[in-house]
Each structure stands twice: as C-alpha cells, then as structure tokens.
Write a protein that holds these residues in place. Structure first.
Motif: not given
Length: 889
Positions: A432-453
């Motif tokens: 969702x554009x209102x939840x940047x960096x998140x995704x919906x899984x297993x009934x809840x919004x969760x934050x994506x893990x980020x790895x910089x390179x």
C-alpha cells in the motif's frame, strides 16, 4: 641451415608472438562477457603485463619444485600430455590446498569472473553495461545465501576444512602473481586485479551453478500466455502432465508420505521476526495426493488435474490474469533478458544411465554420463585425480570448488542430470502506498527487511541498491505490482558436505544417505558400483504449496505459501531395476500417478525423446562394453523424426497430393532416411525445416490472433522446436488426433493434420531452396547447422567454431541452442566395473585445461571430443604424466 628451414624458424617465431597479440586484441574488443568499454592500449603494450604475460603464461609448465607455506607435507602433482593433473598428498588438507593452487594457476580469470558474477561485482571489472547483472544478482541473493551457509558451517566439519584448505591454495597462487606481476591479460587490460579468495567465494560459485541449473521464470511466461491465450488454451498446450509417451526411470508404485518441513532456519530471505510467526499447516491442508486414476485428492494442495486429457475438463480459473500481474511479469523478464547468457535455466539437458548384470560384459556394472551445459572455452569443468588417505577420486571438478562433481572413486561411480522440477515460485505481495516498506502477510502488515549494497563500476560512479525482503524472498520488481521470488536455491544447502560424502561413499547405502541433505539444485544422481549394483535418486527440495497454482505468480498473503517439501523417501528413485538398465535424460522422472506436483511440461522436462532412444538402444542387450555405451552417447538418431515421418510420408502420398518435382525429390530423401541427424544428411535438413514450419503452421495463427507478447521472452514464448510442450502436443495430435480443432486456424476453414503437414512440407522445401539452392540432395544438415564453443570473454577469435555439425535437441548427442548450437555434452564419461575395486574410466570434454589462448592446453581436447574419442581417466593415486611438480611447505 637451408633457406627453407630458416624461413620456417622465422615464421614460427612470428607466430609465437602473433598468437597472443591476436588473442589479446580480440579480448580488447569485448571485455569480460561482452561488457564494458574498451580499455586503453597502454597496459596491453606494457612489457610486464598485457599480451606479453599471455605469451609467457602460454608455455607448458615444466617439472619444478614449488613452495606453498600452507602445506603440512610435500605433495606430488603429475600432469598428462593434455594437462590433467594427478594430485597425491599425505592428508586431505593438503590435497584440497593443492587443488586450489593448481586450479588458480590454470583458471584464475574464470574463477574470478564466476565469483564476481554471483556476488554482484561484475561491473567493477566490466564497466557500466554489467550494472543490470549486478543489480539482479544482488536482489536474488546468491551472496547472502553463501554467507549464511558459511556462518552455519562448523569450522571443524570436513566441508569447512576443505574450503579453508582450498582457499589457502588459491591465495598462494595469488600471492605469487602479486610478486611476479604475471597476471592473466584480463586483469592487466582492465587494470582491476582479483582480491584474496574466501570460502564464501567458493560457495557463491556453487550458487552460480545452482542458478544456472535451477532458477526458472516459467510462472512469468504462464502469466503472459494466460493473459493472451486464456487459461483453458494455455493449460491444454502447456499442460501439467505430458500427453505423449514417456519413459520415467521410476515407474512406481508410489506412496504418499505427506510432506517434510523445510529445515528450521534455512531461509536466507526471512528475518527472525517473520519466521517465528509463520503458521505450520495441518497435514490435511498440505498433502498433495493424487489417486492412481489421476484424479486430484484436493485442488487446494497445489496439485492440478493429473491427466493431460483432463485439463480442459476440470475447472480452471475463469478470471484472466490481471494486467498488473502481466506488467510485473514483463518487467521481470526484461531484467532476466539483460543477464549474461546461461544465468537462467532454459533447456540445456543431460544424459546419464547405468546397466548391470547380464547387460554388462563381466556381469558387474557400467555407468555413462554426459551433462549438457553451455559449451564454453574454457569449459565449466577442470579434470583432475585426487588422492589422500581416505580420499581417492578421479573426474571433473568445478574451478572455484574443492572436490569432484562427476567421476568415480575406488568403489562407486556417479553422474548427474538436471531434474527440471519447478523450484522457483513467484508471489504477488500486497502493498500500500500508505504503508511504504510494508507488506500484508498472514493477517497483518509487516515491515520488509532491507539490505543496502554499493556497486562499484569501472569508469563510472558507484551506484547504490537497497534490496527488500519479505517472508517469501527478495522483491524482484515493483513494476505493475510488487513481486517477490521464493527459490529453493536461496535455501542454504550443505552441498559441499554432501559432495565430499559422495566422493568417499563405498556403496549405495552411504551414497543414498549422503544425498538426503542435498537441497538445490535438484539433480538426478545416477550410480554404479564395483559390486554390480546400479541406482538413481532425484535428490533435492521439491516445494509443495498449500493452495493455488504454482505455475503462475501466486498471492503473497499466506494462503498459497510453501507448505513443505516432498520427503526424501518419496522423491523419484530406483535401485537395481529388473530390466538391468535405468536412464535419466531430463524426462519427467515419474509416471502420471506420482502423488506430488513437481512441475509442468513447460518446466523444461525433456519430451522424453532422448530417454526413449537410450532405453531402446540398451534394453535387452547383453554383454555391453564401454564401446557400446560410447556408440549411444554419440548417437545422432532423432526419435521424433522416427515417430512422425510415417505420417508425413503418408500425407504426401494421399490422393490429390500434388508435389512439384523439387518436393518429390525431397520426399524421396525422407523415404530413404535412417533418421540420423548427420551433418552430411540432406534428409535431416528437410526433416528439421519441415518440423519447424509445421509447428509454425499450427500454432503461429493462434499466437498472432492472441497477440502473445513473444518479444518479452522469446525463449519462453516463441513458437519453435525449443518449446518442449508444443512438440509433445503436436506429436500427440499428429499420431492420435489428426482432426484436433487446434489444426484449424482462428476464423479459417477446417484443417486436419495431413493437410497442414502437406502445406508445411511445401513451405519447408521452398525455404531450403531459397536458402541453399541447388537440388535437395545438396541440402546437407551441416550447411544449416553448426556447433560453436564461445570464449567466456565473448571474443570470437578466442572461441571455437562455428563448425558444421550433426545432432539436434532430441538426439542423444544433443545440440541445443538453435541452428548454431552452443550447448551440448560438456563432458562424456564411461566407467566400467569389472570386480571389487577394479574399474576403468574414460572421459573427454570440448576445450582444454588452460584458459590461456596461447597455451597448447587451451583447446587441445576439442578434436577428440568432436570425433567421439575418449581419453583414459587417470586413476587416483597414479602418476601418469611426465611433467611433475613437487609442492613443498
């Protein structure tokens, strides 16, 4: 000295300088896999570097003493006249250290390119054009998986000790190069030099091979096909189970053993927070059972309708593939198409078979293997024999890795073919554009893990990349919609430990037990031992989803997640079959009653033509020798031609068939043809061109009407003989259903198989006449078809060919990749056991042991391979060569 002799000596001196000059000039044209800008000429002319280094490095090694401080004891290395080393050491530590040193001496540039490719560091050497490759690989995550594998590996384990010793040997060679500045020209010309080798580098090279054999984009192609053709037609023409005759090596009976979990903590993509919340499915939701009659026990288990004929009769989704999903598929395929050739698994195949008992001379067993891979110079293989207390193996290794991948020890022999199962799943993540960096899984919004390179780029500014990870895996694209990939190659796999255990196994029990821990890439391991036993097992992780259609991108909200894998005891396998022969040639390894989903006809399972030819050639034979197996490995018989030709000739003889004089001559060639795709055969040209035009005549009108976006992925979407599924379908229609509605073009008059065959035959003759001219008897297959072994640098002058050749994708001596085949048997091996501990091996690969174009060992093995000759494999512990190195601490 005569004038003629003096001229000859002068000419030879000129050639010795000209050869490396020409080689490096070609290297300048396209640096490192065809990427990057041309470097300045200065380094090429520096007497301490560039072409001069290539020339001096091209001289054959001489007997010498070499100091390697990491050794515990002296090691003896003996080279055959073709550069195959036999390494004898007093400990396994020393044998792997010596292997690392020897491989780096002869294949350092290849090893460095492979680790850079997998680690996303190719642009550092090759420049801006390699950035797209680096971005893709960093997203996919080979280096993250390798780092996790190394972190999880106990340092006291045999695998860790082997990797550390091998690493020390590579770095000993690097230290010598830094001291004398005799770098391979690739580094000198770019001005970029390799850093020290690490165990993670070796594991990344292992990951490169896994990616080439196991990572596929099939669901993306299905999304585009269903969007254009519709679900019913797509599943009829790209069904789950093949409609034609198959030859599974494991014919059953099978049993449903439920599912096994992925090992805890094995996902390189999930953070600890998401792993702990993942639900454990109940057995009733995960059992992918299919009855013996082929009816699915549950559509919610990821198992589609089982019979090819039942696909249309069973419900398929009525909703078309959403436009956003098709856009995401197109965007991701665009990334894939920008990668260096060979990084995504497509259609290279392999053969391996074994026979025992009365089928084999001496009554013991015999094994043959010829993996079909991209044929490059230098080769993917480096041949070697290794001997140390408790370890004695001869075969081929992969530069960058310790151990032998294909070969034999004192008691067993083994070879591999790719299983071709679906190991790559794509998920549409809910964001969702209102939840940047998140995704919906297993009934809840969760934050994506980020790895910089950061991506260093030769000749340009450093670039930055942030990789986002969900519970399924890395986000590969956000075009159209956010899409992640769940790939079994990203599951840390103890392949190195398994490989070393296979190297030292003494019997089937130990061999079978070792492979229980193999996860990716899924491979058919074929086996023969000195007691006369044979077997095969398709080891690896086979993901099974809870629900949905895994051949399409699936929703990422949780319901369609991977529920587990097929238990090891239920994967395809066979041991001492009653017919005394078993063969794997990338055919579907099991029959239609197998109770698990393992992939579709579009997952690159072979149509079964090579497997059928091998079984036909071996079944019922008695007293076979290595020469018998060699004749099969080099066979050019086309089994599909043998099946279809009677129908074609019958169609051409039907009343009302009016053939021109040229067509009559071409038909006469086919009537007298033995179905061998020999380079000199004109009938082979007629057959291949006919089949290509026949496929186009049947399917191209449908593709054109539906506007299938072939340009998005020509390899996966184009109508051509490379589409195994279309070959199977058209073969089946031709032989069993000549009135199928598919023969009638959309909106056109009704057509039958004989009518379309006659039209395609006329088209083929016209095509050949326009291209080759003359009479049909002059249309030799070799005028159309060739093999080429390109250089890893993509410089034409450093490769071999193209050269007129026989074969096609369906001959046992396979030639894949189109009319200029660049994929095929990368190593031919035959091992014959005549008694306990008594066996002989012979093998050959197209290339040479050295990567230096100025060396006599650069492509000296090509001629023997081309002419079907084999060389003895040095037994482990022997010293067959006249060139000897004494490696001392």
């Amino acid at each position: 000295m005569t004038l003629e002799h003096r001229r000859s000596r002068i000419a030879w001196r000129v050639l010795r300088v000209a050869i490396p000059l020409l080689a490096c000039a070609a290297l300048l044209s396209v640096l490192a896999l065809g990427y990057g800008t041309v470097p300045a000429l200065g380094p090429a002319l520096d007497p301490g570097r560039g072409v001069w280094t290539s020339a001096s490095g091209g001289e054959l090694p001489h007997s010498q003493v070499v100091r390697l401080p990491g050794l515990d004891h002296p090691v003896q290395v003996s080279f055959t006249s073709h550069g195959v080393p036999s390494v004898r050491a007093a400990s396994q530590h020393d044998v792997f250290l010596a292997l690392g040193y020897v491989q780096a001496r002869f294949r350092l540039a290849q090893m460095d390119l492979e680790r850079r490719l997998g680690e996303g560091r190719l642009a550092q050497l090759a420049g801006p054009a390699a950035v797209s490759s680096d971005r893709f690989e960093l997203r996919l995550g080979l280096v993250r998986t390798a780092e996790q594998e190394w972190a999880q590996m106990p340092r006291s384990s045999p695998a860790a000790r082997a990797l550390l010793a091998y690493t020390r040997g590579v770095n000993d060679d690097l230290a010598q190069l830094r001291g004398d500045r005799q770098w391979p020209a690739l580094f000198s010309l770019a001005g970029v030099y390799p850093g020290d080798w690490t165990p993670v580098d070796s594991l990344v090279v292992q990951g490169d091979l896994t990616q080439q054999l196991d990572f596929t984009t099939t669901p993306l192609d299905y999304a585009l096909l269903e969007r254009a053709l519709g679900a019913k037609r797509t599943m009829a023409w790209f069904p789950v189970l093949p409609p034609n005759q198959q030859h599974p090596y494991d014919p059953g009976p099978y049993r449903n053993a439920g599912l096994a979990p992925l090992q805890p903590g094995t996902s390189s993509s999930q953070s600890s927070a998401t792993k702990t919340t993942r639900r454990t499915p109940s057995p009733s939701r995960t059992t992918a059972a299919v009855s013996a009659a082929g009816a699915p026990a549950s559509r919610s288990a990821g198992v589609p309708p089982s019979g090819s004929a039942s696909v249309l009769a069973n419900p398929v989704p009525a909703n078309p593939v959403p436009a956003a999903q098709a856009a995401a598929a197109s965007a991701l395929l665009a990334q894939v198409n920008a990668l260096p050739a060979g990084q995504i698994h497509t259609y290279p195949d392999s053969n391996a078979w074994a026979a025992n008992g009365p089928a084999v001379a001496g009554g013991r067993s015999m094994l043959a293997g010829d993996p079909h891979l991209p044929q490059t110079i230098p080769s993917i293989w480096y041949q070697v024999a290794l001997s140390a207390p408790g370890y004695a193996v001869s075969g081929v290794s992969v530069p960058g890795l310790p151990g032998i991948l294909l070969g034999h020890n004192q008691h067993i022999a083994w070879s591999l073919t790719d299983t071709q199962n679906q190991a790559t799943l794509f998920y549409t993540e809910r964001t969702s554009t209102s939840r940047p960096g998140q995704y919906f899984w297993d009934g809840a919004w969760r934050r994506m893990r980020q790895v910089p390179y950061t991506i260093a780029v030769r000749g340009a500014a450093t670039q930055r990349l942030t990789v986002h990870l969900t519970v399924h895996g890395p986000i590969m694209t956000q075009a159209g919609q956010t899409t992640s990939v769940d790939w079994m190659g990203n599951v840390p796999s103890p392949d190195m430990a398994v490989l070393l255990a296979v190297n030292t196994a003494r019997d089937w029990t130990q061999f079978h037990a070792a492979l229980a821990n193999w996860r990716a890439p899924a491979q058919n391991f074929v086996y023969a031992d000195d007691r006369g036993n044979i077997g095969a097992i398709s080891a690896g992780y086979y993901p099974v989803v809870r629900h949905g259609q895994p051949w399409l991108p699936m929703p990422g909200t949780g319901a369609d997640d991977v529920a587990g894998v097929i238990p090891y005891q239920a994967v395809p396998q066979a041991y001492d079959p009653p017919g005394h022969v078993l063969a794997t040639a990338n055919q579907r390894p099991v029959g239609p009653s197998y109770p698990y989903y393992i992939g579709t006809t579009a997952d690159f399972f072979d149509p079964g033509y090579r497997a059928g030819q091998i079984y036909a050639a071996l079944t019922g034979r008695r007293g076979m020798t290595p020469a018998s197996f060699a004749a099969v490995q080099t066979s050019l018989a086309d089994p599909l031609a043998r099946r279809v030709l009677p129908r074609l000739l019958g169609a051409l003889r039907q009343p009302g068939a009016r053939l021109t004089a040229l067509q009559q001559q071409a038909a006469g060639l086919l009537e007298r043809w033995d179905s061998a795709m020999a380079a000199s055969s004109a009938a082979a040209s007629v057959w291949w061109t006919f089949w290509s035009d026949y496929l186009a005549a049947v399917f191209q009108p449908w593709w054109r009407t539906a506007a299938v976006p072939v340009h998005r992925d020509p390899g996966g979407l184009k109508v051509s003989p490379d589409q195994a599924s279309l070959n199977e379908v058209l073969e089946t229609w031709t032989l069993s259903d000549p009135g199928n509605a598919g023969f009638t073009a959309p909106g056109g008059p009704r057509r039958t198989a004989p009518q379309v065959m006659r039209a395609a035959f006329a088209t083929a003759v016209a095509h050949l006449s326009a291209r080759l001219g003359g009479t049909p008897s002059q249309w030799a297959w070799g005028r159309l078809h060739s093999r080429q072994f390109p250089s890893l640098t993509q410089a034409d002058a450093l490769g071999y060919g193209p050269r007129a050749a026989g074969g096609d994708p369906w001959t046992v001596d396979a030639a894949d990749g189109g009319l200029v085949a660049r994929q095929g048997p990368s190593w031919r091996m035959i091992v014959h056991w005549t008694g306990p501990g008594a066996g002989t091996g012979q093998g050959i690969y197209p290339g040479g042991q050295s990567e230096n174009p100025a060396s006599r060992w650069y492509e000296d093995l090509v001629a023997d391979w081309w002419n079907g000759r084999y060389l003895p494999m040095p037994p482990a512990g022997s010293a067959p060569g006249v060139i000897r190195w004494s490696l001392r601490p």
